[in-house]
Scaffold this motif. Structure first.
Motif, PDB file in Angstrom:
ATOM      1  N   SER A   2       7.575 -25.759 -55.788  1.00  0.00           N
ATOM      2  CA  SER A   2       7.781 -24.819 -54.679  1.00  0.00           C
ATOM      3  C   SER A   2       9.120 -25.165 -54.041  1.00  0.00           C
ATOM      4  CB  SER A   2       6.663 -24.961 -53.650  1.00  0.00           C
ATOM      5  OG  SER A   2       6.769 -26.212 -52.992  1.00  0.00           O
TER       6      SER A   2
ATOM      7  N   THR B 131      -0.931 -32.872 -63.484  1.00  0.00           N
ATOM      8  CA  THR B 131      -0.439 -31.699 -64.215  1.00  0.00           C
ATOM      9  C   THR B 131       0.476 -30.854 -63.338  1.00  0.00           C
ATOM     10  OG1 THR B 131      -2.409 -31.653 -65.615  1.00  0.00           O
ATOM     11  CG2 THR B 131      -1.151 -29.592 -65.430  1.00  0.00           C
ATOM     12  N   ALA B 132       0.090 -30.683 -62.083  1.00  0.00           N
ATOM     13  CA  ALA B 132       0.863 -29.829 -61.182  1.00  0.00           C
ATOM     14  C   ALA B 132       2.199 -30.442 -60.775  1.00  0.00           C
ATOM     15  CB  ALA B 132       0.040 -29.523 -59.934  1.00  0.00           C
ATOM     16  N   TYR B 133       2.264 -31.770 -60.641  1.00  0.00           N
ATOM     17  CA  TYR B 133       3.451 -32.378 -60.042  1.00  0.00           C
ATOM     18  C   TYR B 133       4.215 -33.350 -60.935  1.00  0.00           C
ATOM     19  CZ  TYR B 133       1.823 -30.220 -55.787  1.00  0.00           C
ATOM     20  OH  TYR B 133       1.427 -29.299 -54.857  1.00  0.00           O
TER      21      TYR B 133
ATOM     22  N   ASP C 115       9.065 -28.353 -64.968  1.00  0.00           N
ATOM     23  CA  ASP C 115       7.951 -27.595 -65.517  1.00  0.00           C
ATOM     24  C   ASP C 115       6.656 -28.297 -65.152  1.00  0.00           C
ATOM     25  OD1 ASP C 115       6.601 -25.647 -66.945  1.00  0.00           O
ATOM     26  OD2 ASP C 115       6.687 -26.804 -68.809  1.00  0.00           O
ATOM     27  N   PRO C 116       5.787 -27.696 -64.362  1.00  0.00           N
ATOM     28  CA  PRO C 116       5.897 -26.370 -63.772  1.00  0.00           C
ATOM     29  C   PRO C 116       6.910 -26.379 -62.628  1.00  0.00           C
ATOM     30  CG  PRO C 116       3.904 -27.450 -62.992  1.00  0.00           C
ATOM     31  CD  PRO C 116       4.520 -28.363 -64.005  1.00  0.00           C
ATOM     32  N   PRO C 117       7.479 -25.208 -62.336  1.00  0.00           N
ATOM     33  CA  PRO C 117       8.495 -25.142 -61.285  1.00  0.00           C
ATOM     34  C   PRO C 117       7.921 -25.565 -59.934  1.00  0.00           C
ATOM     35  CG  PRO C 117       8.180 -22.989 -62.348  1.00  0.00           C
ATOM     36  CD  PRO C 117       7.187 -23.922 -62.930  1.00  0.00           C
TER      37      PRO C 117
ATOM     38  N   GLY D 274       5.964 -32.783 -63.612  1.00  0.00           N
ATOM     39  CA  GLY D 274       7.276 -32.212 -63.937  1.00  0.00           C
ATOM     40  C   GLY D 274       8.252 -32.359 -62.793  1.00  0.00           C
TER      41      GLY D 274
END
Length: 193
Positions: A153, A26-28, A149-151, A30
């Motif tokens: 870092s 989910t975090a990466y 998405d999510p943006p 995008g």
């Protein structure tokens, strides 16, 4: 995602925790997708790159080869960039640019106001994509990665693009200014009045 949180998720996922694996995806996801698309890969090739990147990550994680689990985003973006370049070299072909919109329309129960609003939003989106495609290759790549998405870092985005973190801020600003100018330019209709 904070580096400590990422490291914890990587360790838990390596130990077989499916919820940790899901959180990493989910975090990466995008970011991985944006890196592939920044290399102007079509949807099918971008999906292949994403799948290969996640497969390599899972194998490396399972073998304990992820030495800096807090940098999982950088690892994923670098691997996605390398895979994208490999696909481009292997295919040795031109890839069409831009995203294809839907073709044709189907009858709907939308009100005339909803149809008009949708057309206006579509026209604005088309203008932004047209302007994005008028930017130089470097600006397109930077903006596509940063729009994930999510943006991501800045560290992950820098790794994805193969640049330093200090390069991103000024480049992003310069590219957005160019994009803003292109979008705000009057549209030439090609009709004499």
């Amino acid at each position: 995602m904070e580096p400590e949180e990422t490291a914890t998720l990587v360790r838990r996922a390596a130990a077989g925790d499916e919820s940790a694996w899901g959180a990493l995806v989910t975090a990466y996801a995008g970011l991985v997708w944006a890196v592939a698309r920044a290399h102007r890969l079509g949807a099918a090739d971008a999906e292949d790159v994403a799948q290969t990147t996640w497969e390599k990550f899972a194998r490396s994680m399972g073998k304990g080869d992820i030495n800096q689990p807090e940098r999982a985003g950088a690892w994923l973006s670098t691997t996605a960039r390398r895979e994208s370049l490999r696909v481009l070299a292997t295919r040795n072909r031109a890839v069409p640019t831009g995203d294809l919109g839907w073709i044709g329309a189907s009858p709907t129960d939308e009100t005339p106001e909803e149809v008009a609003l949708a057309r206006e939003q579509s026209a604005v989106a088309a203008r932004v994509w047209q302007a994005l495609n008028q930017l130089g290759e470097n600006c397109r790549r930077v903006l596509r990665v940063l729009m994930a998405d999510p943006p991501p870092s800045y560290a992950d985005a820098a790794a994805a693009l193969g640049v330093t973190v200090g390069y991103l801020g000024p480049t992003r600003k310069r590219c957005l200014e160019k994009l803003r100018r292109l979008v705000s330019e009057p549209v030439e209709s090609g009709h004499d009045r």
